[in-house]
Design a protein around this motif. Sequence first.
Motif, PDB file in Angstrom:
ATOM      1  N   ALA A  52       2.432   3.831   3.180  1.00  0.00           N
ATOM      2  CA  ALA A  52       1.592   4.945   2.740  1.00  0.00           C
ATOM      3  C   ALA A  52       2.028   6.292   3.293  1.00  0.00           C
ATOM      4  O   ALA A  52       1.290   7.275   3.173  1.00  0.00           O
ATOM      5  CB  ALA A  52       0.135   4.673   3.120  1.00  0.00           C
ATOM      6  N   ILE A  71      -6.103  -6.759   1.166  1.00  0.00           N
ATOM      7  CA  ILE A  71      -6.756  -5.466   1.340  1.00  0.00           C
ATOM      8  C   ILE A  71      -7.971  -5.388   0.414  1.00  0.00           C
ATOM      9  O   ILE A  71      -8.100  -6.165  -0.537  1.00  0.00           O
ATOM     10  CB  ILE A  71      -5.823  -4.288   1.017  1.00  0.00           C
ATOM     11  CG1 ILE A  71      -5.551  -4.222  -0.490  1.00  0.00           C
ATOM     12  CG2 ILE A  71      -4.523  -4.357   1.794  1.00  0.00           C
ATOM     13  CD1 ILE A  71      -5.100  -2.867  -0.981  1.00  0.00           C
ATOM     14  N   VAL A  82       0.856  -1.183   0.000  1.00  0.00           N
ATOM     15  CA  VAL A  82       0.000   0.000   0.000  1.00  0.00           C
ATOM     16  C   VAL A  82       0.893   1.235   0.000  1.00  0.00           C
ATOM     17  O   VAL A  82       1.554   1.536   0.995  1.00  0.00           O
ATOM     18  CB  VAL A  82      -0.938   0.016   1.213  1.00  0.00           C
ATOM     19  CG1 VAL A  82      -1.821   1.272   1.179  1.00  0.00           C
ATOM     20  CG2 VAL A  82      -1.801  -1.243   1.249  1.00  0.00           C
ATOM     21  N   ILE A 113      -7.878  -3.069   5.483  1.00  0.00           N
ATOM     22  CA  ILE A 113      -6.872  -4.127   5.613  1.00  0.00           C
ATOM     23  C   ILE A 113      -7.617  -5.337   6.154  1.00  0.00           C
ATOM     24  O   ILE A 113      -8.287  -5.254   7.193  1.00  0.00           O
ATOM     25  CB  ILE A 113      -5.745  -3.696   6.558  1.00  0.00           C
ATOM     26  CG1 ILE A 113      -5.052  -2.442   6.016  1.00  0.00           C
ATOM     27  CG2 ILE A 113      -4.733  -4.828   6.745  1.00  0.00           C
ATOM     28  CD1 ILE A 113      -4.147  -1.761   7.019  1.00  0.00           C
ATOM     29  N   MET A 161       5.620   4.819   7.808  1.00  0.00           N
ATOM     30  CA  MET A 161       4.621   4.100   8.592  1.00  0.00           C
ATOM     31  C   MET A 161       5.271   3.154   9.586  1.00  0.00           C
ATOM     32  O   MET A 161       4.595   2.641  10.480  1.00  0.00           O
ATOM     33  CB  MET A 161       3.676   3.317   7.679  1.00  0.00           C
ATOM     34  CG  MET A 161       2.731   4.191   6.870  1.00  0.00           C
ATOM     35  SD  MET A 161       1.251   3.307   6.317  1.00  0.00           S
ATOM     36  CE  MET A 161       0.349   3.125   7.870  1.00  0.00           C
ATOM     37  N   CYS A 185      -6.578   2.353  -0.726  1.00  0.00           N
ATOM     38  CA  CYS A 185      -6.797   1.261   0.219  1.00  0.00           C
ATOM     39  C   CYS A 185      -7.943   1.654   1.151  1.00  0.00           C
ATOM     40  O   CYS A 185      -7.895   2.719   1.786  1.00  0.00           O
ATOM     41  CB  CYS A 185      -5.525   0.984   1.009  1.00  0.00           C
ATOM     42  SG  CYS A 185      -5.683  -0.365   2.210  1.00  0.00           S
ATOM     43  N   VAL A 230      -4.474   5.245   6.149  1.00  0.00           N
ATOM     44  CA  VAL A 230      -3.984   3.869   6.277  1.00  0.00           C
ATOM     45  C   VAL A 230      -3.534   3.591   7.709  1.00  0.00           C
ATOM     46  O   VAL A 230      -3.617   2.456   8.195  1.00  0.00           O
ATOM     47  CB  VAL A 230      -2.867   3.588   5.254  1.00  0.00           C
ATOM     48  CG1 VAL A 230      -2.401   2.141   5.349  1.00  0.00           C
ATOM     49  CG2 VAL A 230      -3.361   3.863   3.833  1.00  0.00           C
ATOM     50  N   ALA A 244       5.303  -2.975   7.997  1.00  0.00           N
ATOM     51  CA  ALA A 244       5.312  -1.541   7.710  1.00  0.00           C
ATOM     52  C   ALA A 244       6.726  -1.100   7.373  1.00  0.00           C
ATOM     53  O   ALA A 244       7.702  -1.559   7.982  1.00  0.00           O
ATOM     54  CB  ALA A 244       4.781  -0.739   8.894  1.00  0.00           C
ATOM     55  N   LEU A 247       2.623  -2.039   4.503  1.00  0.00           N
ATOM     56  CA  LEU A 247       2.085  -0.679   4.562  1.00  0.00           C
ATOM     57  C   LEU A 247       3.218   0.312   4.333  1.00  0.00           C
ATOM     58  O   LEU A 247       4.197   0.341   5.081  1.00  0.00           O
ATOM     59  CB  LEU A 247       1.417  -0.436   5.912  1.00  0.00           C
ATOM     60  CG  LEU A 247       0.310  -1.432   6.290  1.00  0.00           C
ATOM     61  CD1 LEU A 247      -0.305  -1.050   7.629  1.00  0.00           C
ATOM     62  CD2 LEU A 247      -0.752  -1.510   5.198  1.00  0.00           C
ATOM     63  N   GLN A 269      -6.719   2.575   9.309  1.00  0.00           N
ATOM     64  CA  GLN A 269      -7.094   1.220   8.907  1.00  0.00           C
ATOM     65  C   GLN A 269      -6.250   0.173   9.637  1.00  0.00           C
ATOM     66  O   GLN A 269      -6.755  -0.905   9.989  1.00  0.00           O
ATOM     67  CB  GLN A 269      -6.940   1.082   7.397  1.00  0.00           C
ATOM     68  CG  GLN A 269      -7.925   1.918   6.604  1.00  0.00           C
ATOM     69  CD  GLN A 269      -7.531   2.056   5.148  1.00  0.00           C
ATOM     70  OE1 GLN A 269      -6.829   1.206   4.602  1.00  0.00           O
ATOM     71  NE2 GLN A 269      -7.974   3.131   4.500  1.00  0.00           N
ATOM     72  N   ALA A 270      -4.975   0.486   9.869  1.00  0.00           N
ATOM     73  CA  ALA A 270      -4.126  -0.441  10.621  1.00  0.00           C
ATOM     74  C   ALA A 270      -4.602  -0.555  12.060  1.00  0.00           C
ATOM     75  O   ALA A 270      -4.639  -1.656  12.638  1.00  0.00           O
ATOM     76  CB  ALA A 270      -2.669   0.021  10.572  1.00  0.00           C
ATOM     77  N   LEU A 317       1.337  -8.760   8.389  1.00  0.00           N
ATOM     78  CA  LEU A 317       1.275  -7.299   8.261  1.00  0.00           C
ATOM     79  C   LEU A 317       2.630  -6.687   8.608  1.00  0.00           C
ATOM     80  O   LEU A 317       3.179  -6.919   9.698  1.00  0.00           O
ATOM     81  CB  LEU A 317       0.195  -6.725   9.175  1.00  0.00           C
ATOM     82  CG  LEU A 317      -0.084  -5.219   9.016  1.00  0.00           C
ATOM     83  CD1 LEU A 317      -0.585  -4.903   7.601  1.00  0.00           C
ATOM     84  CD2 LEU A 317      -1.091  -4.743  10.054  1.00  0.00           C
TER      85      LEU A 317
END
Length: 513
Positions: A240, A218, A40, A207, A478, A204, A275, A474, A238, A278-279, A472
């Motif tokens: 973003a 996603i 993402v 998730i 992020m 996005c 994002v 990052a 991730l 969303q996480a 997941l």
Amino acid sequence: MADPHMFSNKTSNKPSWETVPSAISDSQISSNEEFDVVIVGAGCAGIFAAHSAAEQGLKVAVVEKFSGLSARGMDNAAVNSKLQLASGEKIDEDLIFADLIRFANNRVHPELVNIWVRQSGRVFDHYIDLCQANDMQVALVDCFSVAKEHPDLYRQYPTAHIFAGKGQAISTGNEYVPTQEAFLKFVEAQCIELGVSFQYNTSCERILRDGDGPVSGIIGKDAENNYVKLTATKAVILAAGGYTENQEMVDAWCPAANDPEIKTYGPEGGNSGEVFAQALWTGAGLQNWPHPVMVHTIPGFNVDLMTGNQSFMHVNRLGKRFQSESMPNQTLTDGRFRQPGKQAWAVFDAKYEQDHATFETGFDGPVNEPIEQLNGFADKGWVHRADTLEGLAEQMGIPADTFAATCKRYTEMAKKGKDEDFNKESYLMFTIEQGPFYAVPIRSHLLVTVGGLDCDPDMQVLDNDGNKIEGLYAVGNMQGNFFANEYPLMAPGLSHGRAITLSYVLGERLAEK
């Protein structure tokens, strides 16, 4: 580990990201594709994660809400690349590692920092070879330090690499020449050759995680507002960016980002933090707050005046000097933010070009704004100029007597060769006694937040109890636990260098799994 609910300006004391929207049903999804890795964000971190994973033979998709990749800046930091070693710039890896951990007060995962220190050289060698084989330019840039008498006080390392297109202008370190877009577009093209699917104009929206199970992909929304599902068999990464355009998140996690006068980074809407939210909906935690932020001092609203970025004397609106002006840029900003109204000016006299010639490295390099140009800025009102110190103080709106006394003391210490007030490097102390006199207003630009999700040394996102969220990861801004306190300027280009190196290493590790 930070509780994301600790801060909020809302009267309900409940941050907006705690309200989880309704699930998107399968009937709303128009297509479903399966990949090994779904990324993402198509910024620096996302592009290099995609390239690495694809080089290792993984099937990769990159989802990006804008119509193309996002790139800015010019510097990329590495330790002991072939370019550095060939130029004789061998860096002590143990020393720079210790400096970065000490700067963060050990509020980071040393293992993450160690990846950059120990592996950035070989990762950058890969891209140096790739770029040079395709007629790209690669160059080193001077670090920003001007310290000679006390170099260990604010030690800096020659880490900055520039990758540029064929024939493209390259910064010497004394001016800002954005070349990063050419570099990222080149790597993007390499990704496409390897089969990476770039899905631009696709945001996005969710998730996917079923309860406490692994993240499985996603749900995005394309340019036609259709929901699309991208399943990830190995990982969702991730990448973003930060959240500087989300005021609620800034207030909650990084209030220092409210201090700078100007927001610089683009494109608009690129650091809106959705994002991050969303996480958090999946149960992700945040690194300890307050998060660090990157702030650079660039004087003036109408034009970027490099003179204010130099080591000339600074005074506040009381007419007083308040710090050593030879400290690193962001450290100087911290000092100015403590002054009344956060106001300050860089002050010098008619010997500007002669004095400026002693600046030798980084943004304190050769004159790039001749006195004629400064006079033109003064004619437009961007710079204060007067034949007397009293006249200059009147233009600045500060007490003339105090200002004159400050200039007199500074001049005396410059002649003596000793800063008895703030221990500034003596070779950067210049007399202020020959008119006309100049004062450049100092302002600062907010670049990015560099604090992120709570990540472990494997770059895997953790929940609020410190447990891994399977599948997941990052990278880039992020990713938490690489920076703390604030952004360190000891290794110019470290934000990009961290994004490139750790993203590349993550791609390799996912392939090994």
